[in-house]
Design a protein around this motif. Structure first.
Motif, short mmCIF file in Angstrom:
data_model
loop_
_atom_site.label_atom_id
_atom_site.label_comp_id
_atom_site.label_asym_id
_atom_site.label_seq_id
_atom_site.Cartn_x
_atom_site.Cartn_y
_atom_site.Cartn_z
N ASP A 62 0.80 -1.23 0.00
CA ASP A 62 0.00 0.00 0.00
C ASP A 62 0.83 1.27 0.00
N PHE A 63 2.01 1.20 0.59
CA PHE A 63 2.81 2.41 0.75
C PHE A 63 3.25 3.01 -0.57
N MET A 64 3.28 2.23 -1.63
CA MET A 64 3.86 2.72 -2.88
C MET A 64 3.04 3.85 -3.50
N THR A 65 1.72 3.79 -3.37
CA THR A 65 0.91 4.89 -3.91
C THR A 65 1.05 6.16 -3.08
N LYS A 66 1.49 6.03 -1.84
CA LYS A 66 1.65 7.19 -0.97
C LYS A 66 2.98 7.91 -1.19
N TYR A 67 4.03 7.15 -1.46
CA TYR A 67 5.36 7.73 -1.45
C TYR A 67 6.10 7.67 -2.78
N PHE A 68 5.53 6.98 -3.77
CA PHE A 68 6.21 6.82 -5.05
C PHE A 68 5.48 7.60 -6.13
N LYS A 69 6.23 8.12 -7.09
CA LYS A 69 5.64 8.87 -8.20
C LYS A 69 5.75 8.07 -9.48
N SER A 70 4.60 7.80 -10.11
CA SER A 70 4.57 7.09 -11.39
C SER A 70 3.17 7.20 -11.98
N SER A 71 3.09 7.33 -13.30
CA SER A 71 1.77 7.35 -13.94
C SER A 71 1.10 5.99 -13.87
N LEU A 72 1.87 4.95 -13.55
CA LEU A 72 1.31 3.61 -13.45
C LEU A 72 0.45 3.43 -12.20
N LEU A 73 0.66 4.28 -11.21
CA LEU A 73 0.00 4.12 -9.92
C LEU A 73 -1.31 4.88 -9.84
N GLN A 74 -2.22 4.37 -9.01
CA GLN A 74 -3.47 5.07 -8.74
C GLN A 74 -3.16 6.48 -8.25
N GLY A 75 -3.85 7.46 -8.83
CA GLY A 75 -3.62 8.84 -8.43
C GLY A 75 -2.52 9.52 -9.22
N GLY A 76 -1.80 8.76 -10.06
CA GLY A 76 -0.74 9.34 -10.88
C GLY A 76 -1.31 10.03 -12.11
N GLU A 77 -0.43 10.64 -12.88
CA GLU A 77 -0.84 11.31 -14.11
C GLU A 77 -1.35 10.29 -15.12
N ASP A 78 -1.87 10.77 -16.24
CA ASP A 78 -2.43 9.88 -17.25
C ASP A 78 -1.35 8.98 -17.84
N ILE A 79 -1.74 7.74 -18.15
CA ILE A 79 -0.85 6.81 -18.82
C ILE A 79 -0.58 7.32 -20.24
N PRO A 80 0.69 7.42 -20.64
CA PRO A 80 0.96 7.89 -22.00
C PRO A 80 0.58 6.85 -23.04
N GLU A 81 0.27 7.32 -24.22
CA GLU A 81 -0.03 6.43 -25.33
C GLU A 81 1.14 6.43 -26.31
N GLY A 82 1.20 5.40 -27.14
CA GLY A 82 2.27 5.31 -28.12
C GLY A 82 3.11 4.08 -27.91
N HIS A 83 4.18 3.98 -28.69
CA HIS A 83 5.01 2.78 -28.65
C HIS A 83 5.77 2.69 -27.34
N TYR A 84 5.99 1.45 -26.92
CA TYR A 84 6.63 1.15 -25.64
C TYR A 84 7.99 1.83 -25.49
N ALA A 85 8.73 1.97 -26.59
CA ALA A 85 10.10 2.48 -26.51
C ALA A 85 10.19 4.00 -26.50
N GLU A 86 9.07 4.68 -26.64
CA GLU A 86 9.11 6.12 -26.72
C GLU A 86 9.44 6.77 -25.37
N GLU A 87 10.04 7.94 -25.44
CA GLU A 87 10.55 8.63 -24.26
C GLU A 87 9.48 8.85 -23.20
N ASN A 88 8.25 9.14 -23.62
CA ASN A 88 7.21 9.46 -22.63
C ASN A 88 6.81 8.26 -21.78
N MET A 89 7.18 7.03 -22.19
CA MET A 89 6.84 5.86 -21.39
C MET A 89 7.62 5.81 -20.08
#
Length: 216
Positions: A62-89
């Protein structure tokens, strides 16, 4: 001989590893770390373990959504679209996620009298995720060896394989990839636009597998 713990997400790669190494796996552990797609993955992890008769546990981080920053996590920014290798991933990186999960799995392996921990990282991960690269795997394996009494080591046979290679192995094993989850969005259906959806489509095509995934 059952001598291993596997980190099982319920996605294509770890599910393939589960079937490929089922004779060695005594325990599968799935980490609920607050990702947007955990709720979609976990039921598939449970399904395959039940089918193979492999003990399965879900560990909440549970602690990861509280202390970690990632768009993959609940409450994070929007998941980027596009190819897996692109910089925004890079926004989907959860800092040191695999290091945390492997540390817990190594401790669980030692507690259960097992010798190895399995992880299904592959070469396509290396571009973006530092904790999927060969040098990381080697370092964590060495840490497990020297940091535990029995010398727990990592088994990561897909490290230098592509996702297409893994899908080809899954085809040989008869895996129905419709019973896995990839999409980082975690909606009712795969979005078909995020990096993992694009990579999933490409891997299935490379393996000559008809893609029966339901996309938006």
């Amino acid at each position: 001989m059952k001598d291993s713990v596997i980190i099982l997400s319920g996605g294509m790669d770890s599910t393939t590893l589960l079937y490929d190494q089922q004779e060695r796996i005594a325990l599968a552990v799935t980490f609920d770390y607050g990702s947007k797609h955990n709720a979609r993955e976990i039921p598939f992890a449970e399904l395959h373990c039940r089918r193979l008769g492999i003990k399965h546990v879900v560990v909440k981080l549970d602690f990861m959504t509280k202390y970690f920053k990632s768009s993959l996590l609940q409450g994070g920014e929007d998941i980027p679209e596009g190819h897996y290798a692109e910089e925004n991933m890079k926004s989907t990186v959860v800092p040191f996620r695999n290091g945390i999960m492997l540390s817990i799995a190594i401790g669980m392996a030692e507690s259960a009298g097992l010798q190895h921990v399995m992880m299904a990282n592959h070469s396509g991960d290396h571009t973006i995720y530092p904790d999927c690269r060969p040098e990381f795997v080697d370092a964590m394996s060495e840490a497990g060896r020297v940091g535990t009494f029995p010398g727990i080591t990592l088994l990561c046979p897909f490290t230098n394989m592509t996702k297409g290679d893994i899908a080809r192995r899954g085809r040989e094993l008869g895996i129905d990839y419709a019973e896995t989850w990839s999409c980082y969005q975690g909606g009712e259906r795969h979005c078909g636009r995020c990096g993992t959806c694009v990579e999933r489509r490409e891997a299935l095509e490379q393996a000559g597998i008809i893609d029966t995934t339901e996309y938006e």
